[in-house]
Enzyme design. Structure first.
Site, PDB file in Angstrom:
ATOM      1  N   SER A 111       0.825  -1.200   0.007  1.00 37.59           N
ATOM      2  CA  SER A 111      -0.221   0.016   0.175  1.00 37.59           C
ATOM      3  C   SER A 111       0.898   1.221  -0.091  1.00 37.59           C
ATOM      4  CB  SER A 111      -0.888   0.037   1.248  1.00 37.59           C
ATOM      5  OG  SER A 111      -2.019   0.940   1.067  1.00 37.59           O
ATOM      6  N   ARG A 138     -12.122   6.219   9.388  1.00 41.63           N
ATOM      7  CA  ARG A 138     -11.885   4.956   9.403  1.00 41.63           C
ATOM      8  C   ARG A 138     -12.686   4.046   8.784  1.00 41.63           C
ATOM      9  NH1 ARG A 138      -7.423   1.465   9.351  1.00 41.63           N
ATOM     10  NH2 ARG A 138      -7.574  -0.199  10.790  1.00 41.63           N
ATOM     11  N   ASP A 181      -8.145  -6.680  -5.161  1.00 38.91           N
ATOM     12  CA  ASP A 181      -7.824  -5.598  -4.540  1.00 38.91           C
ATOM     13  C   ASP A 181      -8.195  -4.349  -5.314  1.00 38.91           C
ATOM     14  OD1 ASP A 181      -6.570  -3.054  -3.269  1.00 38.91           O
ATOM     15  OD2 ASP A 181      -4.492  -3.930  -3.251  1.00 38.91           O
ATOM     16  N   HIS A 231      -7.752  -5.498  -0.516  1.00 40.14           N
ATOM     17  CA  HIS A 231      -6.497  -4.823  -0.309  1.00 40.14           C
ATOM     18  C   HIS A 231      -5.759  -5.375   0.972  1.00 40.14           C
ATOM     19  CE1 HIS A 231      -3.381  -1.743  -0.455  1.00 40.14           C
ATOM     20  NE2 HIS A 231      -3.783  -1.323   0.546  1.00 40.14           N
ATOM     21  N   ASP A 232      -6.631  -5.736   1.972  1.00 43.20           N
ATOM     22  CA  ASP A 232      -6.136  -6.358   3.256  1.00 43.20           C
ATOM     23  C   ASP A 232      -5.306  -7.724   3.108  1.00 43.20           C
ATOM     24  OD1 ASP A 232      -6.737  -4.989   5.438  1.00 43.20           O
ATOM     25  OD2 ASP A 232      -8.242  -6.122   6.152  1.00 43.20           O
TER      26      ASP A 232
END
Lengths: 397, 397
Positions: free
Chosen positions: A164, A234, A330, A363-364
């Protein structure tokens, strides 16, 4: 430079890990020149090291963290108690084996875990910088990391790795300090931040700024904290870290501890409860102004623009060996972003391998125990170690 | 029932359009039974009609609007002055030709443009309902629309059409009132709302509730408006209406009226400026509590759950003819959601055509002048008109 053992060495594993929590003050004589044209100094740099530096100083792995990460890569986070954010990948006997490598990770410039950022004291005023902190770039952050290696007397990192925003730093290292990097692993990242990602960042910033407790950025002086705004930021960002498939698999429309919906606005669905939890735990460990500055640094990340739109020119004749990794689901940094990096590296005749890891975790995935991802990193580092002729200092287990 | 001509009939086009802005009070004797188990009444319903009802009352097109839409389908919006939200599709000589069809669109239950919602006066207290308004469902909304047709003496709609949440209403019409619908066009929609969409809705709601000016929902009594929270909710949602390709094409990393970035937090990028504009204009025309209630209605939308998980059972032996339309780059209601509807309709042996329109404009495409989309609707309505033996009352132009 103070070395603090953060966690009691109460197990063999901890002894093998040899974790050192440290900080150093840099730019005391000459300030740091920033991309914005301003200067900053002195600069505190908080960092962790794991493993042992070998005699040749050739076994260094620099880990670059993402937006909300920090130097607590392996050790549990001091504010949350959760395992280090890359403890699945890094440690004794792990993919990045701290029995072999000397791992260094520093908190980014503008951060809130010890490196100088908007919460730090401005020596000119004696107050926290707050919005007087200069807007920084990813390149500025990497400048500080290079200065840290200078300070530690390390000429070249064997590897620089990050996902990232960490991957953006990896690209900066390779482009601007090619002689300081043997191999580079930019993961789930891009060379040019997209309009959609800027848009999501802007939503987060507006959420923070909309919170009256943000006080125009001066909340520290007012004794207030923009908890709600930061939590909303968040929550919105967290959705982008996952994939629809992962959300459906993990939560679907499952209800949270009830048989039927409440016909109200409490968290009926598990996914709501999960998001609220992500928001409320985040605010305990992160500074709202840091969130503004670090997202802004990502917005500004556009490597091709430094080279008249030709990313390949950033890597012309590069000696660095690259391993580019993306994840199929992602959508924040989709595979096509990695492919653009690979195309540029190919055009620059660089040594590059590329793997798109099949995963539905979004993405995680780069933070998770994804076997194909870990195998890719392990294989690349193993081949590169051989090519580098790395002589490991092996310790008895 | 009061009929108000909203716009002076100053052009031929307006005369042909025959726009009527009206409202009616329903459920005065017997209240509306809601899915939540509570009742509501009386219920104001604000609606527009365009075109002329034929003698057989067989040329009715019911238009169902989406989350932030309203009855201003063709006429300019009274608060923004912008063209009606589906004026590209509907009007004299257009795809849904008001020279042939009699178009009806009512503001949804819980809305803020004249139909009873949280901003309306609660007859029990004399104050606005605010959070005392009951949580409503898409089915409740459709119940009111059916009651409006009863009131107008219309037995059957020739077509019911809508996109996004409007498409959910179309599915409700077809499932629960099959004899009242000749053909149905659910567009860019789903039969079961996804975890990811619930997650985005929850971010929007938390953004609103985080705004101190929301005052626990009682802002109308306090003389305050949660502008900032509602704007953030709109900004986050707006990103989901577009596609990355559309954002890149439209904005990319273009700067807003400057040559280089400001190294600050003003809107450097066009995409930031655009999003801020979307947020600030939205708050002028929408009620924050309505946003909470209508997103909640979407969260609760799960047709298969009404039929033990078998969506096909909702349409067994249905006489309704369906045209299901999705857009290739829509990630809020992706094509697979429409495919699930089509599979169920096939399993129910229903008459169904399905088109995935190739477009890079994301979910928003259903509101835009997309030729393939318009051709699909035109062709389907033409075929269905013939099958229905529709006799149009043609007016001199």
């Amino acid at each position: 430079m103070t070395n603090i053992i953060a966690t009691p060495l109460d197990t063999d594993m901890h002894q093998r890990l040899n974790a050192v929590e440290a900080s150093v003050v840099l730019y005391t004589d000459t300030p740091l020149n920033l991309n914005s044209g301003t200067t900053l100094g002195p600069v505190d740099v908080a960092y962790h090291t794991y493993g042992r530096l070998n005699a040749e100083k050739s076994n260094v792995v620099v880990v670059c963290h993402a937006l909300t990460g920090d130097q607590h890569v392996v050790l549990p986070h001091p504010l949350t108690g959760k395992p280090g954010w890359w403890s699945s990948l890094i440690g004794p006997g792990k993919v990045i084996d701290t029995d072999h490598f000397f791992v260094i990770c520093s908190n980014v410039l503008g951060g809130c875990m010890g490196t100088t950022g908007p919460r730090s004291t401005d020596p000119a005023t004696g107050h926290p910088y707050m919005l007087d902190f200069p807007v920084i770039t990813v390149a500025d952050t990497v400048r500080v990391q290079v200065a840290l290696l200078d300070h530690l007397g390390i000429d070249q990192a064997f590897a620089v790795i990050g996902g990232s925003m960490g991957g953006m730093q990896v690209l900066e290292w390779a482009a601007h300090y090619p002689e300081r990097v043997f191999c580079a692993l930019p993961i789930a990242t891009c060379a040019r931040y997209s309009a959609q990602n800027i848009a999501f960042d802007e939503v987060g910033r507006q959420a923070i700024m909309a919170d009256l407790d943000w006080c125009g950025g001066r909340y520290l002086l007012e004794g207030r904290i923009p908890h709600k705004g930061l939590a909303v930021a968040r929550m919105a960002a967290h959705i982008t870290y996952l994939s629809e498939a992962a959300l459906t698999r993990k939560f679907g429309r499952k209800l949270q501890g009830k048989d039927k919906v409440s016909f109200g606005f409490e968290a009926d669905f598990e996914v709501e409860s999960y998001l609220r939890h992500q928001g409320s735990t985040f605010v305990e460990r992160f500074d709202a102004n840091s969130y503004l500055y670090i997202t802004r640094a990502m917005d500004y990340f556009d490597m091709p623009s430094e080279y008249d739109g030709h990313l390949a020119h950033a890597f012309r004749n590069t000696p660095v060996h690259f391993c580019v990794i993306s994840f199929s689901s992602d959508w924040l940094f989709p595979t096509r972003d990695s492919q653009a990096i690979v195309r540029a590296l190919n055009a620059a005749a660089a040594s590059v391998s590329f793997v798109e890891v099949q995963s539905d975790k979004g993405h995680d995935a780069f933070l998770l125990d994804e076997p194909e991802f870990h195998d890719t990193v392990r294989g690349f580092l193993s081949g590169m170690s051989e090519r580098r002729g790395l002589s490991f200092v092996r310790e008895a287990p």
